[in-house]
Scaffold this active site. Structure first.
Site, short mmCIF file in Angstrom:
data_model
loop_
_atom_site.label_atom_id
_atom_site.label_comp_id
_atom_site.label_asym_id
_atom_site.label_seq_id
_atom_site.Cartn_x
_atom_site.Cartn_y
_atom_site.Cartn_z
N TRP A 11 0.83 -1.23 0.00
CA TRP A 11 0.00 0.00 0.00
C TRP A 11 0.85 1.27 0.00
CZ3 TRP A 11 -4.60 -0.69 3.98
CH2 TRP A 11 -5.33 -1.84 3.65
N GLU A 168 12.00 -6.27 -8.28
CA GLU A 168 11.32 -5.04 -8.69
C GLU A 168 12.32 -4.11 -9.38
OE1 GLU A 168 7.49 -4.28 -6.24
OE2 GLU A 168 9.15 -3.34 -5.20
N SER A 214 4.67 -1.81 -11.96
CA SER A 214 3.60 -1.51 -12.91
C SER A 214 2.76 -2.73 -13.29
CB SER A 214 4.17 -0.83 -14.16
OG SER A 214 4.72 0.44 -13.81
#
Ligand code: 13P
Length: 250
Positions: A11, A168, A214
């Site tokens: 989040w 990532e 993404s």
């Protein structure tokens, strides 16, 4: 062999208490249909206790986004592994690219955090990934390898059985420029090669390697179908229950 598949959502610094509650309600309504897939969410630590309580008895697992490695002390603004445990979280995200590049975390500090996670019985999700300049210079695998070697120092094979790695690429985070499934798969294979070199074939085959950067409902299936991509770590698209569940069901 079949590895765990983990759909995870970070989040970041989003959601008030009311928004957090609404988001979890939405996820709880859809998570029953996930089958064998696991769902893991990382709310801001101020919401941990409430989110853990809300998720109790459900399939949703909860982790903190960051912690310091000491048990307690004069470390203003930080939270400890025992506090994360005390809040009821089972997982800890370590070395997210924003921790490395916005807050300047070094591999030495990250290694201390990985050790602390195991010491206090938290399951680490260790993030690695290269900057755009490294990617353009063809150094993605080398950067990831170095991060793994440094961050996993002193971690035993037994501990590695609880480890989750998230790849990532920094150039793909929040940019809309998702790595193609082929690029991600190739890096994930190289991560397994490093795990094999540092530990064993068994560990390399066992540890889930997630992709982040993404990920959206419309590109998740292409990534998840790859044999070495064992799940995703989603940022922006995990803030709405519909889109996060869309990814989970991809
Ligand atoms: P985005 O999905 O917003 O690119 O963020 C990825 C990420 O950093 C998850 O930890």
């Amino acid at each position: 062999m079949s590895r765990r598949v983990i759909i995870s959502g970070n989040w970041k610094m989003y959601n008030t208490t009311a928004e957090a509650k609404e988001l979890v309600e939405g996820l709880l309504a859809g998570v029953k249909d996930l089958g064998e897939k696991e769902m893991l969410i990382f709310p801001p630590s101020i919401h941990l206790k409430e989110v853990v309580a809300q998720c109790e008895g459900s399939k949703i697992q909860v982790g903190a986004q960051n912690m310091y490695f000491k048990e307690e002390g004069a470390f203003t603004g930080e939270i400890s592994p025992t506090m994360v445990k005390d809040a009821g979280a089972d997982y800890i995200l370590i070395a997210h690219s924003e921790r490395r590049h916005v807050f300047g975390e070094t591999d030495e500090l990250i290694n201390d955090k990985v050790k602390a996670a195991f010491l206090y019985d938290l399951k680490p999700v260790l993030c690695i990934g290269e900057l755009l300049e490294d990617y353009e210079a063809g150094k993605s695998k080398e950067v990831c390898r170095n991060q793994l070697v440094e961050d996993l120092k002193g971690i035993s094979a037994e501990q590695m059985k609880q480890m989750v790695i998230a790849y990532e690429p920094v150039w793909a985070i929040g940019t809309g420029k998702v790595a193609t499934p082929e690029i991600a798969e190739s890096i994930h294979m190289s991560i397994r090669e490093v795990l094999k070199e540092l530990y064993s074939e068994e560990i390399a085959e066992l540890v889930p390697v997630l992709y982040g950067g993404s990920v959206k409902p419309d590109n998740a299936a292409g990534l998840l179908v790859k044999p070495n991509i064992d799940g995703v770590l989603v940022g922006g698209a995990c803030l709405k229950a519909d889109s996060f569940l869309g990814i989970a069901n991809a």
